[in-house]
Design a protein around this motif. Structure first.
Motif, short mmCIF file in Angstrom:
data_model
loop_
_atom_site.label_atom_id
_atom_site.label_comp_id
_atom_site.label_asym_id
_atom_site.label_seq_id
_atom_site.Cartn_x
_atom_site.Cartn_y
_atom_site.Cartn_z
N SER A 14 -2.58 1.87 4.54
CA SER A 14 -3.88 2.55 4.46
C SER A 14 -4.84 1.80 3.56
O SER A 14 -6.01 1.61 3.90
N ASP A 113 -3.61 8.44 5.10
CA ASP A 113 -4.94 7.91 4.78
C ASP A 113 -5.25 8.20 3.31
O ASP A 113 -5.92 9.17 2.98
N ARG A 115 -7.34 7.67 0.46
CA ARG A 115 -8.72 7.21 0.33
C ARG A 115 -9.00 6.58 -1.04
O ARG A 115 -8.81 7.20 -2.08
#
Length: 267
Positions: A14, A113, A115
Motif C-alpha cells: 500500500s 490501504d 493511508r
C-alpha cells in the motif's frame, strides 16, 4: 507466511503504491495537518478570550485533544478497508476474493490501504501533546507515560471497533453509512473537551455505549493528577482504557455475524 508477516507485506504494498505519487501523498498529508489545525486555532481562540472554561485551562484541554487525535489517526489508517468495504468490495464482488484466501479477513482489510495522509493528523496530535506538557502541570513519570500509551492503544481499539461496525452494516446496506461518522469524527470532536462539560445523558452515551470517556477523559485526569469533578475515583483512569478493547471485541463479534450474512453478488 504468518499473519503479522502478511500484514506487513500488505502495508508495504500500500505504501509503495502511494509513493509512486509523492507530491499527491505530501499534499494530502499537509491538507490533513492544516484542516485539523483549524480546530486547534479555534480552541486557542476560545481560551485566549476567556482564560478558562469551568475551571479547565488550555493546557489540560490540549492533553485531551492530543490523545484523541493520535488515537483516531492511527485507527483511521488501520481501518480504511472497513470504511470502503461496501463500495470497493461488496458491490464489485471483490470480497469473494478475500474469502478465498486462507487468512483473516480483518487482517486483509486492515492492510488494504494504509493511508500516508493520516500522518498529518498524527503529527498534529503529537505537537499538541508537547504543548500540553509545557502548559499543564504534567509530571511524565514512567507510570504516566505507560498510562498514556495504554490509553492510546485503547482509543485505537475503540475507533477501529467503530469502523468495523460501519463495515459490518454494509453487509445489509451494501454501502457504508455516514451514520458511523457521528461516532468517529463526532467522537473526536467530543473527546477534545472534558466530559464534565457535557450534559448527563451525553456523558453516559460516551461512557457506557461508545466508551470514549474511558480511553481519553479518565486516563487524562490520571495523567494530570486531577480529581474528577463528576466524582469518579482516581483508579478508574488506570483501568478504563480496557473498555476500548472490550468494544473492539464486541465489534468483531458483530462482524462475524455480518460475514455469515454475506451472500455474494451473483456476478
Amino acid at each position: 507466511m504468518n499473519g503479522i508477516s502478511l500484514f506487513l507485506r500488505l502495508v508495504a504494498a500500500s505504501l509503495r503504491g502511494q509513493a509512486r505519487y509523492p507530491a499527491s501523498a505530501m499534499l494530502l498529508t499537509l491538507s490533513q495537518f492544516l484542516a485539523t489545525g483549524i480546530e486547534v486555532v479555534a480552541i486557542w481562540a476560545l481560551f485566549d478570550r476567556f482564560g478558562e472554561v469551568q475551571g479547565w485551562r488550555i493546557g489540560e484541554v490540549a492533553l485531551f485533544y492530543g490523545l484523541v487525535n493520535v488515537m483516531f489517526a492511527l485507527a483511521d489508517a488501520l481501518g480504511r478497508g472497513f470504511d470502503v468495504l461496501g463500495t470497493e468490495f461488496l458491490r464489485t464482488g471483490a470480497f469473494d476474493r478475500l474469502l478465498l484466501r486462507p487468512r483473516s479477513l480483518a487482517l486483509q482489510l486492515m492492510g488494504h490501504d494504509l493511508r500516508i495522509s493520516r500522518l498529518g493528523r498524527l503529527l498534529q496530535g503529537g505537537i499538541v501533546l508537547l504543548f500540553a506538557s509545557a502548559q499543564a502541570p504534567i509530571a511524565w513519570t514512567p507510570a504516566h507515560l505507560a498510562l498514556a500509551l495504554f490509553a492510546i492503544a485503547g482509543g485505537v481499539a475503540l475507533f477501529l471497533g467503530i469502523l468495523v461496525l460501519q463495515g459490518t452494516l454494509a453487509f445489509w446496506t451494501v454501502e457504508s453509512l455516514e451514520l458511523a461518522n457521528v461516532f468517529t469524527y463526532g467522537g473526536v470532536e467530543a473527546g477534545q473537551y472534558p466530559m464534565a462539560l457535557y450534559a448527563r445523558w451525553f456523558r453516559r452515551l460516551l461512557t457506557f455505549v461508545v466508551p470514549l470517556a474511558c480511553v481519553a477523559y479518565y486516563p487524562g485526569l490520571a495523567i494530570l493528577g486531577r480529581a474528577d469533578p463528576l466524582g469518579a475515583p482516581a483508579w478508574v483512569g488506570w483501568l478504563s482504557p480496557l473498555a476500548g478493547f472490550a468494544f473492539l471485541a464486541l465489534s468483531f463479534g458483530a462482524w462475524r455475524l455480518g460475514v455469515r450474512h454475506y451472500a455474494s453478488t451473483g456476478s
